[in-house]
Scaffold this motif. Structure first.
Motif, PDB file in Angstrom:
ATOM      1  N   GLY A   6       0.816  -1.209   0.000  1.00 57.71           N
ATOM      2  CA  GLY A   6       0.000   0.000   0.000  1.00 57.71           C
ATOM      3  C   GLY A   6       0.849   1.258   0.000  1.00 57.71           C
ATOM      4  N   ALA A   7       1.885   1.260   0.813  1.00 60.80           N
ATOM      5  CA  ALA A   7       2.790   2.419   0.860  1.00 60.80           C
ATOM      6  C   ALA A   7       3.537   2.579  -0.458  1.00 60.80           C
ATOM      7  CB  ALA A   7       3.765   2.263   2.013  1.00 60.80           C
ATOM      8  N   ALA A   8       3.928   1.483  -1.088  1.00 54.71           N
ATOM      9  CA  ALA A   8       4.636   1.551  -2.363  1.00 54.71           C
ATOM     10  C   ALA A   8       3.735   2.139  -3.455  1.00 54.71           C
ATOM     11  CB  ALA A   8       5.131   0.166  -2.771  1.00 54.71           C
ATOM     12  N   ILE A   9       2.478   1.727  -3.477  1.00 57.64           N
ATOM     13  CA  ILE A   9       1.527   2.253  -4.463  1.00 57.64           C
ATOM     14  C   ILE A   9       1.340   3.757  -4.259  1.00 57.64           C
ATOM     15  CG2 ILE A   9      -0.908   2.269  -5.154  1.00 57.64           C
ATOM     16  CD1 ILE A   9      -0.904  -0.781  -4.642  1.00 57.64           C
ATOM     17  N   GLU A  10       1.097   4.145  -3.025  1.00 63.26           N
ATOM     18  CA  GLU A  10       0.869   5.559  -2.732  1.00 63.26           C
ATOM     19  C   GLU A  10       2.109   6.401  -3.020  1.00 63.26           C
ATOM     20  OE1 GLU A  10      -0.528   5.481   1.257  1.00 63.26           O
ATOM     21  OE2 GLU A  10      -2.548   4.883   0.658  1.00 63.26           O
ATOM     22  N   SER A  11       3.283   5.880  -2.732  1.00 59.49           N
ATOM     23  CA  SER A  11       4.523   6.609  -2.997  1.00 59.49           C
ATOM     24  C   SER A  11       4.723   6.820  -4.492  1.00 59.49           C
ATOM     25  CB  SER A  11       5.725   5.860  -2.427  1.00 59.49           C
ATOM     26  OG  SER A  11       5.616   5.751  -1.038  1.00 59.49           O
ATOM     27  N   GLY A  12       4.458   5.802  -5.273  1.00 61.15           N
ATOM     28  CA  GLY A  12       4.600   5.917  -6.721  1.00 61.15           C
ATOM     29  C   GLY A  12       3.656   6.947  -7.314  1.00 61.15           C
ATOM     30  N   ILE A  13       2.433   6.970  -6.821  1.00 66.92           N
ATOM     31  CA  ILE A  13       1.454   7.939  -7.310  1.00 66.92           C
ATOM     32  C   ILE A  13       1.857   9.351  -6.895  1.00 66.92           C
ATOM     33  CG2 ILE A  13      -0.946   8.700  -7.116  1.00 66.92           C
ATOM     34  CD1 ILE A  13      -1.635   5.673  -6.824  1.00 66.92           C
ATOM     35  N   ALA A  14       2.282   9.515  -5.660  1.00 67.93           N
ATOM     36  CA  ALA A  14       2.717  10.833  -5.189  1.00 67.93           C
ATOM     37  C   ALA A  14       3.909  11.331  -6.007  1.00 67.93           C
ATOM     38  CB  ALA A  14       3.072  10.772  -3.706  1.00 67.93           C
ATOM     39  N   TYR A  15       4.834  10.434  -6.319  1.00 66.22           N
ATOM     40  CA  TYR A  15       6.002  10.772  -7.136  1.00 66.22           C
ATOM     41  C   TYR A  15       5.559  11.264  -8.515  1.00 66.22           C
ATOM     42  CZ  TYR A  15      10.158   9.753 -10.019  1.00 66.22           C
ATOM     43  OH  TYR A  15      11.203   9.831 -10.892  1.00 66.22           O
ATOM     44  N   ALA A  16       4.666  10.540  -9.155  1.00 66.11           N
ATOM     45  CA  ALA A  16       4.211  10.899 -10.502  1.00 66.11           C
ATOM     46  C   ALA A  16       3.469  12.232 -10.492  1.00 66.11           C
ATOM     47  CB  ALA A  16       3.311   9.792 -11.061  1.00 66.11           C
ATOM     48  N   ILE A  17       2.602  12.437  -9.534  1.00 67.10           N
ATOM     49  CA  ILE A  17       1.827  13.678  -9.469  1.00 67.10           C
ATOM     50  C   ILE A  17       2.744  14.859  -9.175  1.00 67.10           C
ATOM     51  CG2 ILE A  17       0.079  14.912  -8.121  1.00 67.10           C
ATOM     52  CD1 ILE A  17      -1.462  12.234  -7.983  1.00 67.10           C
ATOM     53  N   THR A  18       3.737  14.686  -8.317  1.00 70.36           N
ATOM     54  CA  THR A  18       4.676  15.766  -8.008  1.00 70.36           C
ATOM     55  C   THR A  18       5.448  16.195  -9.246  1.00 70.36           C
ATOM     56  OG1 THR A  18       4.886  14.995  -5.725  1.00 70.36           O
ATOM     57  CG2 THR A  18       6.624  16.449  -6.549  1.00 70.36           C
ATOM     58  N   ILE A  19       5.888  15.241 -10.049  1.00 70.42           N
ATOM     59  CA  ILE A  19       6.618  15.571 -11.278  1.00 70.42           C
ATOM     60  C   ILE A  19       5.724  16.372 -12.228  1.00 70.42           C
ATOM     61  CG2 ILE A  19       7.551  14.560 -13.408  1.00 70.42           C
ATOM     62  CD1 ILE A  19       8.836  12.441 -11.657  1.00 70.42           C
ATOM     63  N   VAL A  20       4.497  15.948 -12.405  1.00 73.31           N
ATOM     64  CA  VAL A  20       3.584  16.642 -13.320  1.00 73.31           C
ATOM     65  C   VAL A  20       3.238  18.035 -12.795  1.00 73.31           C
ATOM     66  CG1 VAL A  20       1.273  16.606 -14.324  1.00 73.31           C
ATOM     67  CG2 VAL A  20       2.682  14.550 -14.356  1.00 73.31           C
ATOM     68  N   LEU A  21       2.998  18.161 -11.497  1.00 65.34           N
ATOM     69  CA  LEU A  21       2.694  19.477 -10.938  1.00 65.34           C
ATOM     70  C   LEU A  21       3.868  20.435 -11.112  1.00 65.34           C
ATOM     71  CD1 LEU A  21       0.761  18.563  -7.672  1.00 65.34           C
ATOM     72  CD2 LEU A  21      -0.158  19.526  -9.781  1.00 65.34           C
ATOM     73  N   ALA A  22       5.070  19.936 -10.928  1.00 63.43           N
ATOM     74  CA  ALA A  22       6.263  20.771 -11.132  1.00 63.43           C
ATOM     75  C   ALA A  22       6.345  21.221 -12.585  1.00 63.43           C
ATOM     76  CB  ALA A  22       7.514  20.009 -10.733  1.00 63.43           C
ATOM     77  N   TYR A  23       6.093  20.316 -13.516  1.00 66.36           N
ATOM     78  CA  TYR A  23       6.113  20.652 -14.946  1.00 66.36           C
ATOM     79  C   TYR A  23       5.091  21.751 -15.252  1.00 66.36           C
ATOM     80  CZ  TYR A  23       4.624  20.232 -19.815  1.00 66.36           C
ATOM     81  OH  TYR A  23       4.251  20.510 -21.099  1.00 66.36           O
ATOM     82  N   VAL A  24       3.879  21.597 -14.774  1.00 68.82           N
ATOM     83  CA  VAL A  24       2.815  22.567 -15.047  1.00 68.82           C
ATOM     84  C   VAL A  24       3.183  23.926 -14.451  1.00 68.82           C
ATOM     85  CG1 VAL A  24       0.394  23.164 -14.576  1.00 68.82           C
ATOM     86  CG2 VAL A  24       1.003  20.843 -15.302  1.00 68.82           C
ATOM     87  N   TYR A  25       3.677  23.938 -13.225  1.00 73.07           N
ATOM     88  CA  TYR A  25       4.025  25.201 -12.567  1.00 73.07           C
ATOM     89  C   TYR A  25       5.158  25.911 -13.306  1.00 73.07           C
ATOM     90  CZ  TYR A  25       5.396  28.560  -9.032  1.00 73.07           C
ATOM     91  OH  TYR A  25       5.710  29.719  -8.384  1.00 73.07           O
ATOM     92  N   ILE A  26       6.206  25.169 -13.647  1.00 72.81           N
ATOM     93  CA  ILE A  26       7.341  25.776 -14.349  1.00 72.81           C
ATOM     94  C   ILE A  26       6.904  26.301 -15.714  1.00 72.81           C
ATOM     95  CG2 ILE A  26       9.559  25.277 -15.451  1.00 72.81           C
ATOM     96  CD1 ILE A  26      10.085  23.391 -13.022  1.00 72.81           C
ATOM     97  N   LYS A  27       6.084  25.551 -16.412  1.00 72.53           N
ATOM     98  CA  LYS A  27       5.605  26.000 -17.715  1.00 72.53           C
ATOM     99  C   LYS A  27       4.743  27.252 -17.566  1.00 72.53           C
ATOM    100  CE  LYS A  27       3.779  24.389 -22.077  1.00 72.53           C
ATOM    101  NZ  LYS A  27       3.359  23.255 -22.870  1.00 72.53           N
TER     102      LYS A  27
END
Length: 94
Positions: free
Chosen positions: A25-46
């Motif tokens: 469960g922690a591995a699944i949640e960590s992977g999702i948090a990682y992916a969302i953080t990368i996308v949010l950073a991309y959107v903000y920087i753009k």
């Protein structure tokens, strides 16, 4: 992003299984948090880059929201691909 909400829910449910469930469960949640953080950073920087090119004041929250909305509307496929790639490339620490 609806699929990610389902996965987060599944991650929480798995935590009810002692030891193994908590780990998975922690591995699944960590992977999702990682992916969302990368996308949010991309959107903000753009968005900030677009604002700088247009010489818009960075303190204008409405203009920032407008730029973010435009990116989310126009870059849907790119964002989906980034989420998928980030999710697949995530490697939890051992």
């Amino acid at each position: 992003m609806g699929g990610y909400v389902v996965l987060l829910g599944a991650g929480e449910l798995l935590k009810f299984i002692p030891v193994f469930g908590s780990f998975v469960g922690a591995a699944i949640e960590s992977g999702i948090a990682y992916a969302i953080t990368i996308v949010l950073a991309y959107v903000y920087i753009k968005a900030i880059t677009l604002m700088a090119r247009k010489r818009i004041d960075f303190n204008n929250e409405e203009k920032l929201q407008h730029e973010v909305d435009e990116i989310l509307r126009n870059d849907k496929e790119e964002i989906k691909a980034m989420l998928k790639e980030a999710k697949n490339s995530y490697k939890p620490q051992k």
